[in-house]
Write a protein that holds these residues in place. Structure first.
Motif, PDB file in Angstrom:
ATOM      1  N   SER A  17      32.661   0.889  30.640  1.00 18.82           N
ATOM      2  CA  SER A  17      33.694  -0.141  30.664  1.00 18.82           C
ATOM      3  C   SER A  17      33.421  -1.213  29.617  1.00 18.82           C
ATOM      4  O   SER A  17      32.269  -1.457  29.246  1.00 18.82           O
ATOM      5  N   SER A  19      35.357  -5.189  28.316  1.00 21.86           N
ATOM      6  CA  SER A  19      36.427  -6.144  28.511  1.00 21.86           C
ATOM      7  C   SER A  19      36.655  -6.897  27.212  1.00 21.86           C
ATOM      8  O   SER A  19      35.724  -7.465  26.647  1.00 21.86           O
ATOM      9  N   ARG A  64      43.549   3.313  33.607  1.00 17.71           N
ATOM     10  CA  ARG A  64      42.186   3.046  33.133  1.00 17.71           C
ATOM     11  C   ARG A  64      42.053   1.628  32.569  1.00 17.71           C
ATOM     12  O   ARG A  64      40.983   1.028  32.668  1.00 17.71           O
ATOM     13  N   GLN A  79      40.939  -5.214  30.212  1.00 16.35           N
ATOM     14  CA  GLN A  79      39.819  -4.614  30.908  1.00 16.35           C
ATOM     15  C   GLN A  79      39.945  -3.110  30.777  1.00 16.35           C
ATOM     16  O   GLN A  79      40.952  -2.530  31.182  1.00 16.35           O
ATOM     17  N   MET A  80      38.915  -2.481  30.205  1.00  4.55           N
ATOM     18  CA  MET A  80      38.955  -1.050  29.932  1.00  4.55           C
ATOM     19  C   MET A  80      37.867  -0.357  30.729  1.00  4.55           C
ATOM     20  O   MET A  80      36.695  -0.767  30.674  1.00  4.55           O
ATOM     21  N   SER A  81      38.241   0.668  31.455  1.00  4.41           N
ATOM     22  CA  SER A  81      37.271   1.452  32.204  1.00  4.41           C
ATOM     23  C   SER A  81      37.545   2.930  31.978  1.00  4.41           C
ATOM     24  O   SER A  81      38.600   3.289  31.432  1.00  4.41           O
TER      25      SER A  81
END
Length: 122
Positions: A17, A19, A64, A79-81
């Protein structure tokens, strides 16, 4: 003077992840549509997400990535996951005020940040 300054990029392993933040100044942030775009080497700039009255996402990141904004701080976040190697690109934030134009078209955005690199290793 209008400024959009991205931060938070970096190197992450697949599945991880990150951000991103984009701090805005010099315009009325709260009334703008804020978008995130990305550009990988040799590819065209593509839409990732946008937030105005609601959030919009590219199909490739839906579920995601999450876009949000804090109007008190003049900041938009991504926010990247569940990151994948194909998410590797320079990520740009952008702003526009015309809610009637397509949120996914880069040409409709007036102001752009300088970009931040996101690299996802496999």
């Amino acid at each position: 003077q209008v400024q959009l300054v991205e931060s938070g990029g970096g190197l992450v392993q697949a599945g991880g992840s990150l951000s991103l933040s984009c701090a805005a100044s010099g315009f009325t942030f709260s009334s703008s549509v804020q978008g995130w775009f990305r550009q990988a080497p040799g590819k065209e700039r593509e839409f990732v997400a946008a937030i105005g009255w609601r959030q919009f996402y590219a199909d490739s990141v839906k579920g995601r990535f999450t876009i949000s904004r804090d109007n008190a701080k003049n900041t938009v976040y991504l926010q990247m996951s569940g990151l994948k190697p194909e998410d590797t690109a320079v990520y740009y934030c952008a702003g526009k005020w015309d809610y009637s134009t397509a949120y996914y078209a880069a040409s409709n955005y007036k102001y752009w940040g300088q970009g931040t690199q996101v690299t996802v290793s496999s």
